[in-house]
Design a protein around this motif. Structure first.
Motif, PDB file in Angstrom:
ATOM      1  N   THR A  95       3.590   2.946   5.852  1.00  0.00           N
ATOM      2  CA  THR A  95       2.950   3.860   4.901  1.00  0.00           C
ATOM      3  C   THR A  95       1.666   4.455   5.470  1.00  0.00           C
ATOM      4  O   THR A  95       1.076   5.357   4.870  1.00  0.00           O
ATOM      5  N   GLN A 116      -1.754   5.741  -1.979  1.00  0.00           N
ATOM      6  CA  GLN A 116      -2.962   4.927  -1.834  1.00  0.00           C
ATOM      7  C   GLN A 116      -3.566   5.093  -0.441  1.00  0.00           C
ATOM      8  O   GLN A 116      -4.793   5.208  -0.295  1.00  0.00           O
ATOM      9  N   HIS A 169       0.845  -1.181   0.000  1.00  0.00           N
ATOM     10  CA  HIS A 169       0.000   0.000   0.000  1.00  0.00           C
ATOM     11  C   HIS A 169       0.891   1.244   0.000  1.00  0.00           C
ATOM     12  O   HIS A 169       1.536   1.549   1.004  1.00  0.00           O
ATOM     13  N   SER A 170       0.939   1.941  -1.111  1.00  0.00           N
ATOM     14  CA  SER A 170       1.809   3.102  -1.234  1.00  0.00           C
ATOM     15  C   SER A 170       1.285   4.250  -0.375  1.00  0.00           C
ATOM     16  O   SER A 170       0.090   4.299  -0.026  1.00  0.00           O
TER      17      SER A 170
END
Length: 238
Positions: free
Chosen positions: A215, A180, A176-177
């Motif tokens: 993140t 995102q 999960h960036s």
């Protein structure tokens, strides 16, 4: 510097997984005590914690009490349903509005059995505490909350939530960036605000070296807000 951190996040309430209110607590941020676990071999220890919580109530510093933290997790409170049931009347006697144990999974057998037994004994559970660590899917989180609310018919506190990648092995390899997660937060917070049965929520932050959650981090180890933390702090809940 915990005080500066929660003030920077612009929150209205917080908890520490502990029962004692931190020193120098900001007056405009509510602290909610928690009975993280239950010492089955030392009742005096439990009674001292409950006495401190009652002191907070008398001083008008506490109106709610959170129950045990992930008792269905071996590395957390690690309690059986019957151990929690045996302890529950002590928590009820505080007279504070009482949250359920925050199970690892609020809709699986440990929690459903706990709620079945509290109902049979007419014990008081005022709201359900929920943890959620899924992917950055706002509608998926809301759907899960709706299922849990339908299951128990009680208000909900979402006491831990954020996207997590439990399979991440290296920093920078999280599924999960940051973008995102940011878009998830921007989408989900207004949705959560609209749920009439959801009374409160608290995003779970972490340290810099947490591979699964970094993140979703709100505060860096140096105490400054991440870009995501700035988004959270800027959100105005209803």
């Amino acid at each position: 510097d915990w005080k500066q951190r929660i003030e920077a996040l612009n929150v209205s309430w917080h908890y520490s997984w502990g029962s004692e209110q931190p020193k120098n607590h900001p007056r405009d941020i509510e602290f909610v005590p928690m009975m993280w676990g239950w010492n089955t071999k030392n009742m005096e220890h439990n009674d001292k914690r409950l006495a401190d919580i009652m002191g907070q109530k008398r001083a008008k510093k506490a109106t709610h009490l959170l129950g045990f933290n992930e008792p269905d997790g071996k590395e957390q409170a690690n309690l059986t349903v019957d151990q929690c049931i045996a302890a529950w009347p002590k928590l009820e006697k505080t007279g504070l509005r009482l949250g359920s144990p925050a199970a690892v999974h609020a809709d699986r057998p440990w929690m459903t059995e706990f709620m079945k037994k509290t109902n049979a004994k007419d014990y008081r559970v005022d709201f359900i505490c929920v943890h959620w660590y899924g992917g950055p899917n706002a509608k998926g989180l809301v759907k899960k909350l709706e299922q849990i609310h339908k299951l128990y018919g009680k208000p909900i506190w979402l006491t831990e939530f954020c996207p997590a990648d439990w399979n991440a092995k290296k920093k920078g390899k999280n599924a999960h960036s940051p973008e995102q997660v940011k878009q998830f937060m921007l989408a989900v917070l207004p949705m959560l605000d609209e749920l009439d049965y959801l009374e409160r929520y608290a995003w779970f932050t972490c340290r810099d070296d947490n591979l699964a959650l970094h993140t979703s981090q709100l505060i860096k180890d140096d105490g400054t807000l991440t870009e995501l933390g700035k988004v959270y702090a800027a959100h105005q809940s209803k």
